[in-house]
Design a protein around this motif. Structure first.
Motif, PDB file in Angstrom:
ATOM      1  N   ASN A 261      15.412  21.718  69.878  1.00  0.00           N
ATOM      2  CA  ASN A 261      14.437  22.531  68.824  1.00  0.00           C
ATOM      3  C   ASN A 261      14.722  23.769  68.709  1.00  0.00           C
ATOM      4  OD1 ASN A 261      12.689  22.238  66.834  1.00  0.00           O
ATOM      5  ND2 ASN A 261      10.785  22.443  68.367  1.00  0.00           N
ATOM      6  N   PRO A 262      15.819  24.311  68.185  1.00  0.00           N
ATOM      7  CA  PRO A 262      16.014  25.765  67.920  1.00  0.00           C
ATOM      8  C   PRO A 262      15.217  26.310  66.783  1.00  0.00           C
ATOM      9  CG  PRO A 262      18.028  24.384  66.955  1.00  0.00           C
ATOM     10  CD  PRO A 262      17.143  23.558  67.614  1.00  0.00           C
ATOM     11  N   ILE A 263      14.979  27.603  66.726  1.00  0.00           N
ATOM     12  CA  ILE A 263      14.294  28.283  65.827  1.00  0.00           C
ATOM     13  C   ILE A 263      15.191  28.529  64.381  1.00  0.00           C
ATOM     14  CG2 ILE A 263      13.207  30.408  65.026  1.00  0.00           C
ATOM     15  CD1 ILE A 263      11.958  30.754  68.079  1.00  0.00           C
ATOM     16  N   PRO A 264      14.922  28.172  63.064  1.00  0.00           N
ATOM     17  CA  PRO A 264      15.959  28.633  62.013  1.00  0.00           C
ATOM     18  C   PRO A 264      15.896  30.064  61.704  1.00  0.00           C
ATOM     19  CG  PRO A 264      13.998  27.438  61.381  1.00  0.00           C
ATOM     20  CD  PRO A 264      13.824  27.463  62.946  1.00  0.00           C
ATOM     21  N   VAL A 265      17.055  30.388  61.154  1.00  0.00           N
ATOM     22  CA  VAL A 265      17.390  31.963  61.098  1.00  0.00           C
ATOM     23  C   VAL A 265      17.559  31.992  59.684  1.00  0.00           C
ATOM     24  CG1 VAL A 265      18.539  33.914  61.698  1.00  0.00           C
ATOM     25  CG2 VAL A 265      17.752  32.316  63.377  1.00  0.00           C
ATOM     26  N   ALA A 266      17.088  32.953  58.837  1.00  0.00           N
ATOM     27  CA  ALA A 266      17.771  33.437  57.569  1.00  0.00           C
ATOM     28  C   ALA A 266      18.069  34.761  57.687  1.00  0.00           C
ATOM     29  CB  ALA A 266      16.344  33.443  56.626  1.00  0.00           C
ATOM     30  N   ILE A 267      19.172  34.897  57.162  1.00  0.00           N
ATOM     31  CA  ILE A 267      20.218  36.234  57.066  1.00  0.00           C
ATOM     32  C   ILE A 267      20.712  36.228  55.682  1.00  0.00           C
ATOM     33  CG2 ILE A 267      22.026  35.186  58.101  1.00  0.00           C
ATOM     34  CD1 ILE A 267      22.462  37.824  59.635  1.00  0.00           C
ATOM     35  N   GLU A 268      21.154  37.501  55.244  1.00  0.00           N
ATOM     36  CA  GLU A 268      21.833  37.605  53.978  1.00  0.00           C
ATOM     37  C   GLU A 268      23.346  37.614  53.835  1.00  0.00           C
ATOM     38  OE1 GLU A 268      18.513  40.166  51.346  1.00  0.00           O
ATOM     39  OE2 GLU A 268      19.684  41.284  52.699  1.00  0.00           O
ATOM     40  N   THR A 269      23.941  36.949  54.881  1.00  0.00           N
ATOM     41  CA  THR A 269      25.274  36.726  54.755  1.00  0.00           C
ATOM     42  C   THR A 269      25.635  35.481  55.535  1.00  0.00           C
ATOM     43  OG1 THR A 269      27.458  37.874  55.707  1.00  0.00           O
ATOM     44  CG2 THR A 269      25.449  38.250  57.036  1.00  0.00           C
TER      45      THR A 269
ATOM     46  N   GLY B  86      30.560  37.237  60.020  1.00  0.00           N
ATOM     47  CA  GLY B  86      30.406  38.184  60.976  1.00  0.00           C
ATOM     48  C   GLY B  86      30.213  37.671  62.384  1.00  0.00           C
ATOM     49  N   LEU B  87      30.101  38.338  63.287  1.00  0.00           N
ATOM     50  CA  LEU B  87      29.882  38.088  64.810  1.00  0.00           C
ATOM     51  C   LEU B  87      28.468  37.401  64.799  1.00  0.00           C
ATOM     52  CD1 LEU B  87      31.830  40.505  66.855  1.00  0.00           C
ATOM     53  CD2 LEU B  87      32.676  38.103  66.648  1.00  0.00           C
ATOM     54  N   LEU B  88      27.682  38.166  64.568  1.00  0.00           N
ATOM     55  CA  LEU B  88      26.213  37.685  64.645  1.00  0.00           C
ATOM     56  C   LEU B  88      25.905  36.254  64.069  1.00  0.00           C
ATOM     57  CD1 LEU B  88      23.367  38.522  65.164  1.00  0.00           C
ATOM     58  CD2 LEU B  88      23.130  39.414  62.913  1.00  0.00           C
ATOM     59  N   VAL B  89      26.528  36.114  62.749  1.00  0.00           N
ATOM     60  CA  VAL B  89      26.252  34.893  62.312  1.00  0.00           C
ATOM     61  C   VAL B  89      26.947  33.650  63.206  1.00  0.00           C
ATOM     62  CG1 VAL B  89      26.768  33.124  60.488  1.00  0.00           C
ATOM     63  CG2 VAL B  89      26.183  35.468  60.147  1.00  0.00           C
ATOM     64  N   ALA B  90      28.166  34.106  63.706  1.00  0.00           N
ATOM     65  CA  ALA B  90      29.071  33.209  64.786  1.00  0.00           C
ATOM     66  C   ALA B  90      28.065  32.807  65.935  1.00  0.00           C
ATOM     67  CB  ALA B  90      30.154  33.808  65.044  1.00  0.00           C
TER      68      ALA B  90
ATOM     69  N   PHE C  78      20.455  30.055  57.640  1.00  0.00           N
ATOM     70  CA  PHE C  78      20.457  30.094  55.965  1.00  0.00           C
ATOM     71  C   PHE C  78      20.930  31.161  55.754  1.00  0.00           C
ATOM     72  CE2 PHE C  78      17.669  26.831  57.737  1.00  0.00           C
ATOM     73  CZ  PHE C  78      17.428  25.944  56.759  1.00  0.00           C
ATOM     74  N   ALA C  79      21.815  31.136  54.952  1.00  0.00           N
ATOM     75  CA  ALA C  79      22.377  32.461  54.152  1.00  0.00           C
ATOM     76  C   ALA C  79      21.723  32.598  52.945  1.00  0.00           C
ATOM     77  CB  ALA C  79      23.892  32.291  53.848  1.00  0.00           C
TER      78      ALA C  79
END
Length: 408
Positions: free
Chosen positions: A53-61, A64-68, A78-79
């Motif tokens: 049950n992971p926490i969903p994440v919103a990011i504007e890209t 990149g390594l962070l998204v990976a 969610f981009a």
């Protein structure tokens, strides 16, 4: 339910966590390195992040390594389009103030209120994502090569029209190795006129030409020695040096395009969807790889074929207000997929009798060329969706039964 928003930057990132009520639970400022990523994962774990049950994440890209790092496991990332995030910001403040921590909070609240309206990053396989990197890079290199070729052509028009006339009959013109080799041997029309038949033949051989060398050398010699207008000698020499500098860039772009094309040729056939996609008329390895790069191999990405058609920009869109209603082409789309679809439909006209008959029927009822070709792409990408979902190869009689019957 906990929601995470990340305002990313080149060196540091701001993180915000909110609950269902919009209460800010935590905020952090992390660095863009392994230590920062570990701090982020620990922060999420402190607030209940688990593998099931992971926490969903919103990011504007979406890159990149962070998204990976965030995409490991089952977490939904969610981009969010930056323009959409800017509109959401106005819901929280009318003073038009902006800060990185505030943007992270806005992104977290986007998921809290409208997660259903946004699409998470698809769960594509690593091979699919690798092919996407190569196919997009190869497409970019082709565009870059064409841009440089256009610049070189414009420069040659100023002082060296003989070169343009000499290469006019060659496919790809200035991008051919023969053209580049000859321009290096004779960067100005004065030097080109002095080239002997032997020197021309040697240049063609260095470029890899194997047939008709003598005849082609004679033709080039006649073109270069014809009566052409010339710039003053000093200006001509300066323009020749400028041309050589531009030629170096064009050669690098041609090499990059060829190397990336070879990499795509090696990687794409390894994908499980390659057999299905290559069964479609008009789709070769390079073009099929571009299509796969944009649609991915996550079968749950599109709910139905209509969603894929809208994403590709092939289906029309209706604009209705009051008594006014119009049906127009779709402007908001995946431009890379739409461009690949244009080439695909154009190539299919020569390789599929049914596609050709469908195109002609659309022209007969009044469609312009672009509209008829877009309609053909709309039909074929719907067929591709069906074949990929059911693991079936393309069948001409099933795809175009009406057109083939009419043509017969």
């Amino acid at each position: 339910m906990i929601y995470c928003g990340i305002d990313w930057a080149e060196r540091t990132h701001d993180v915000a966590l909110v609950d269902d009520s919009g209460q800010l639970l935590a905020k952090r400022h992390i660095t863009d390195d392994a230590a920062g990523y570990q701090l982020l994962l620990e922060l999420l774990a402190e607030h209940g992040d688990m593998e099931e049950n992971p926490i969903p994440v919103a990011i504007e890209t979406s890159r990149g390594l962070l998204v990976a790092v965030l995409r490991t496991g089952k977490r939904k990332v969610f981009a969010i389009n930056p323009m959409a995030a800017a509109r959401y910001r106005d819901r929280h403040s009318v003073s038009r103030k902006k800060s990185d921590p505030g943007d992270a909070l806005v992104l977290a609240n986007i998921l809290r209120t409208d997660m259903h309206a946004h699409r998470p990053l698809p769960d594509d396989s690593d091979l699919s994502r690798a092919i996407a990197v190569l196919a997009r890079a190869q497409q970019d290199s082709l565009w870059n090569r064409q841009q440089l070729a256009n610049q070189l052509r414009s420069l040659l028009r100023e002082y060296y029209p003989a070169a343009l006339d000499a290469f006019a009959t060659w496919t790809n013109g200035l991008c051919r190795p023969e053209a580049r080799e000859l321009l290096k041997a004779a960067p100005t029309p004065t030097r080109a006129a002095r080239l002997t038949r032997t020197q021309l033949q040697a240049a063609l051989k260095r470029a890899g030409r194997q047939r008709g060398i003598a005849a082609e050398a004679d033709r080039l010699r006649d073109v270069f020695r014809a009566d052409w207008a010339h710039q003053p000698p000093l200006v001509e020499d300066a323009l020749g040096k400028q041309m050589l500098a531009l030629l170096v860039q064009l050669e690098a772009a041609c090499t990059a395009a060829d190397d990336l094309a070879k990499a795509v040729d090696e990687a794409f056939p390894q994908h499980p969807d390659a057999e299905v996609m290559l069964s479609f008329p008009g789709l070769g390895i390079q073009l099929a790889a571009r299509v796969l790069a944009e649609i991915g191999d996550d079968r749950t990405r599109f709910a139905d074929a209509r969603g894929l058609k809208a994403y590709a920009g092939s289906s029309p869109v209706t604009r209705a207000s009051g008594k006014k209603s119009s049906i127009t082409r779709r402007w908001v789309k995946n431009d890379r997929l739409n461009h690949a679809g244009y080439l695909w439909a154009f190539a299919a006209l020569r390789h599929s009798p049914g596609a050709g008959a469908h195109y002609r029927r659309r022209r007969e009822i009044g469609d312009w060329h672009a509209a008829a070709q877009r309609n053909l792409f709309n039909r074929m990408i719907g067929q591709l969706y069906h074949c990929l979902q059911h693991r079936k190869l393309f069948d001409e009689n099933t795809a175009f039964p009406t057109e083939l019957a009419a043509a017969a």
